[in-house]
Design a protein around this motif. Structure first.
Motif, PDB file in Angstrom:
ATOM      1  N   LEU A 155      56.560  33.041 -12.087  1.00 54.57           N
ATOM      2  CA  LEU A 155      56.903  34.227 -11.299  1.00 54.57           C
ATOM      3  C   LEU A 155      58.325  34.088 -10.752  1.00 54.57           C
ATOM      4  N   ALA A 156      58.682  32.893 -10.315  1.00 51.57           N
ATOM      5  CA  ALA A 156      60.047  32.647  -9.837  1.00 51.57           C
ATOM      6  C   ALA A 156      61.058  32.930 -10.963  1.00 51.57           C
ATOM      7  N   ARG A 157      60.705  32.517 -12.178  1.00 51.55           N
ATOM      8  CA  ARG A 157      61.583  32.758 -13.330  1.00 51.55           C
ATOM      9  C   ARG A 157      61.749  34.265 -13.575  1.00 51.55           C
ATOM     10  N   LEU A 158      60.674  35.013 -13.397  1.00 49.66           N
ATOM     11  CA  LEU A 158      60.734  36.469 -13.572  1.00 49.66           C
ATOM     12  C   LEU A 158      61.558  37.141 -12.476  1.00 49.66           C
ATOM     13  N   VAL A 159      61.469  36.597 -11.262  1.00 49.90           N
ATOM     14  CA  VAL A 159      62.318  37.123 -10.181  1.00 49.90           C
ATOM     15  C   VAL A 159      63.785  36.975 -10.583  1.00 49.90           C
ATOM     16  N   MET A 160      64.107  35.836 -11.196  1.00 46.64           N
ATOM     17  CA  MET A 160      65.473  35.569 -11.641  1.00 46.64           C
ATOM     18  C   MET A 160      65.899  36.515 -12.765  1.00 46.64           C
ATOM     19  N   SER A 161      65.003  36.693 -13.728  1.00 47.49           N
ATOM     20  CA  SER A 161      65.415  37.406 -14.952  1.00 47.49           C
ATOM     21  C   SER A 161      65.068  38.890 -14.981  1.00 47.49           C
ATOM     22  N   LYS A 162      64.061  39.304 -14.201  1.00 43.39           N
ATOM     23  CA  LYS A 162      63.578  40.688 -14.306  1.00 43.39           C
ATOM     24  C   LYS A 162      63.706  41.494 -13.018  1.00 43.39           C
ATOM     25  N   SER A 163      64.311  40.909 -11.998  1.00 42.77           N
ATOM     26  CA  SER A 163      64.494  41.669 -10.750  1.00 42.77           C
ATOM     27  C   SER A 163      65.960  41.557 -10.330  1.00 42.77           C
ATOM     28  N   PRO A 164      66.407  42.457  -9.455  1.00 35.95           N
ATOM     29  CA  PRO A 164      67.790  42.363  -8.978  1.00 35.95           C
ATOM     30  C   PRO A 164      67.958  41.325  -7.871  1.00 35.95           C
ATOM     31  N   HIS A 165      66.851  40.618  -7.536  1.00 38.55           N
ATOM     32  CA  HIS A 165      66.852  39.717  -6.379  1.00 38.55           C
ATOM     33  C   HIS A 165      66.753  38.246  -6.778  1.00 38.55           C
ATOM     34  N   SER A 166      66.904  37.387  -5.783  1.00 36.11           N
ATOM     35  CA  SER A 166      66.760  35.949  -5.998  1.00 36.11           C
ATOM     36  C   SER A 166      65.463  35.406  -5.408  1.00 36.11           C
ATOM     37  N   TYR A 167      64.859  36.153  -4.464  1.00 37.03           N
ATOM     38  CA  TYR A 167      63.732  35.573  -3.719  1.00 37.03           C
ATOM     39  C   TYR A 167      62.781  36.694  -3.294  1.00 37.03           C
ATOM     40  N   LEU A 168      61.510  36.574  -3.658  1.00 37.56           N
ATOM     41  CA  LEU A 168      60.477  37.504  -3.197  1.00 37.56           C
ATOM     42  C   LEU A 168      59.352  36.706  -2.542  1.00 37.56           C
ATOM     43  N   ALA A 169      58.724  37.283  -1.508  1.00 35.81           N
ATOM     44  CA  ALA A 169      57.700  36.543  -0.780  1.00 35.81           C
ATOM     45  C   ALA A 169      56.492  37.399  -0.431  1.00 35.81           C
ATOM     46  N   PHE A 170      55.356  36.709  -0.234  1.00 42.44           N
ATOM     47  CA  PHE A 170      54.111  37.284   0.248  1.00 42.44           C
ATOM     48  C   PHE A 170      53.720  38.552  -0.514  1.00 42.44           C
ATOM     49  N   ALA A 171      53.397  39.634   0.183  1.00 45.27           N
ATOM     50  CA  ALA A 171      52.868  40.827  -0.486  1.00 45.27           C
ATOM     51  C   ALA A 171      53.827  41.353  -1.556  1.00 45.27           C
ATOM     52  N   GLY A 172      55.121  41.258  -1.278  1.00 49.98           N
ATOM     53  CA  GLY A 172      56.113  41.748  -2.239  1.00 49.98           C
ATOM     54  C   GLY A 172      56.120  40.925  -3.519  1.00 49.98           C
ATOM     55  N   ALA A 173      55.941  39.628  -3.381  1.00 53.16           N
ATOM     56  CA  ALA A 173      55.895  38.747  -4.548  1.00 53.16           C
ATOM     57  C   ALA A 173      54.630  39.020  -5.364  1.00 53.16           C
ATOM     58  N   GLU A 174      53.531  39.231  -4.662  1.00 53.87           N
ATOM     59  CA  GLU A 174      52.258  39.518  -5.339  1.00 53.87           C
ATOM     60  C   GLU A 174      52.338  40.853  -6.098  1.00 53.87           C
ATOM     61  N   GLU A 175      52.949  41.842  -5.467  1.00 59.18           N
ATOM     62  CA  GLU A 175      53.092  43.159  -6.085  1.00 59.18           C
ATOM     63  C   GLU A 175      53.973  43.061  -7.348  1.00 59.18           C
ATOM     64  N   PHE A 176      55.056  42.290  -7.242  1.00 55.51           N
ATOM     65  CA  PHE A 176      55.950  42.083  -8.385  1.00 55.51           C
ATOM     66  C   PHE A 176      55.208  41.372  -9.521  1.00 55.51           C
ATOM     67  N   ALA A 177      54.339  40.428  -9.156  1.00 53.05           N
ATOM     68  CA  ALA A 177      53.547  39.705 -10.158  1.00 53.05           C
ATOM     69  C   ALA A 177      52.657  40.677 -10.933  1.00 53.05           C
ATOM     70  N   ARG A 178      52.033  41.604 -10.209  1.00 49.81           N
ATOM     71  CA  ARG A 178      51.164  42.596 -10.869  1.00 49.81           C
ATOM     72  C   ARG A 178      51.987  43.503 -11.786  1.00 49.81           C
ATOM     73  N   GLN A 179      53.157  43.903 -11.311  1.00 47.03           N
ATOM     74  CA  GLN A 179      54.033  44.756 -12.131  1.00 47.03           C
ATOM     75  C   GLN A 179      54.460  44.046 -13.415  1.00 47.03           C
ATOM     76  N   GLN A 180      54.660  42.752 -13.324  1.00 50.74           N
ATOM     77  CA  GLN A 180      55.132  41.975 -14.477  1.00 50.74           C
ATOM     78  C   GLN A 180      53.991  41.512 -15.378  1.00 50.74           C
ATOM     79  N   GLY A 181      52.765  41.725 -14.906  1.00 49.57           N
ATOM     80  CA  GLY A 181      51.599  41.372 -15.723  1.00 49.57           C
ATOM     81  C   GLY A 181      51.355  39.880 -15.872  1.00 49.57           C
TER      82      GLY A 181
END
Length: 325
Positions: A107-133
């Motif tokens: 998921l950290a790797r996806l934050v790096m490669s598939k989001s405009p951000h460097s760091y996501l946490a808690f509910a936001g990280a979980e939501e991003f995980a669902r979006q990325q499948g």
């Protein structure tokens, strides 16, 4: 260029009384992970892919404190964190407070490669995980019987119990350990050893990468964030080196430990092992920690000021070792 090199760790601060059987289990796991990394490097996989691959393996095995087998919060839940950094371009991704993601490092790797951000946490990280499948599981998947026992001990001792992976059956040393004068940020701790996992790699092209993943501290406050997801503290990679740290997170954060290795190489001109030794000696104050590092010249190094550190390393010229003490 000196060819590829890889190092893995399973945490600093090992109980000197760790049973031999547990020591062998740890060495076996580290060896297996090293071999996975070696095979990938021989197949010319880039450093960033290799560190993710190896840390995924460490997260999936419950032996160390990351992914399955993560330390439990004071509420008996798991809140995981991880970070990854690609020295080529200094790109990075990190997550904290992850509760259902099977492999936080990915998921950290996806934050790096598939989001405009460097760091996501808690509910936001979980939501991003669902979006990325990415693969998710119930929080129960991460919880082991052993860790439930350790949390009970920690609560009885009213302390943050650092996790030695010692069988808790018949363990009566907790009260004695709780009386030790060890402190973390001014709070007494019973014993010392969060077994964070990490991997650093320099590939055949001289590209460095680093990845770190952890469940944090046993009986930690909900919402506590340690050094592992913090770029420059627990993880750092640049053109010169890749570093992954483990140990007392609060001390590693204060010393910006991983970045400091790169800084003294860049600004003082120190070699890799020299830089590691300097940082462990000069930047930890009273804290206990360890780190693994690789350089773009194909060198590998480690250092720690705790009793031990679960670690292994290998280089392209055939050198390989796995150690605890």
């Amino acid at each position: 260029m000196g060819g590829w090199a890889i190092a893995v760790h399973g945490g600093a601060g090992v109980d000197p009384n760790l049973p031999l059987e547990r020591q062998e289990q740890a060495k076996h796991l580290l060896t297996r992970c090293l071999n996975i990394g070696i095979s990938a490097l021989r197949s010319s996989l880039p450093a960033i892919d290799v560190v993710e691959l190896v840390v995924r393996e460490l997260e999936t095995d419950p032996y160390f404190n990351s992914g399955r087998g993560s330390a439990l919060t004071e509420k008996g839940t798991v809140e995981m964190e991880a970070s990854i950094m690609d020295g080529a371009g200094r790109r990075c991704g990190a997550v904290s407070g992850v509760t259902t993601v099977k492999n936080p490092i990915s998921l950290a790797r996806l934050v790096m490669s598939k989001s405009p951000h460097s760091y996501l946490a808690f509910a936001g990280a979980e939501e991003f995980a669902r979006q990325q499948g990415v693969e998710t599981v119930d929080n129960e998947y991460f919880i082991t019987e052993e860790n439930v026992g350790m949390l009970k001990l920690a609560k009885e001792a009213n302390t943050i119990l650092f996790d030695y992976r010692i069988p808790t059956i018949g363990l009566d040393t907790c009260s004695a350990a709780a009386e030790t004068s060890l402190q973390m940020n001014g709070l007494p701790i019973s014993v010392y050893a969060p077994e964070t996992v990490g991997c650093v790699v320099v590939d055949g092209e001289g590209r460095c990468a680093a990845a770190t993943s952890t469940g944090g501290l046993m009986n930690k406050k909900s919402g506590r964030i340690g050094d592992s997801p913090l770029i420059g503290a627990g993880t750092y990679a640049c053109e010169v080196c890749g570093v992954s740290c483990t140990g007392e997170g609060e001390a590693i954060i204060r010393g910006t430990l991983a970045r400091e290795v790169a800084a003294v190489m860049e600004y003082k001109g120190l070699g890799l092992q020299e830089a590691v030794d300097f940082v462990i000696r000069e930047r930890l104050d009273e804290g206990k920690a360890g780190l693994i590092a690789v350089s773009n010249k194909g060198e590998v190094a480690c250092g720690f000021n705790s009793v031990g550190m679960f670690r292994g390393c290998a280089t392209e010229d055939g050198f390989m070792e796995v150690n605890i003490w």
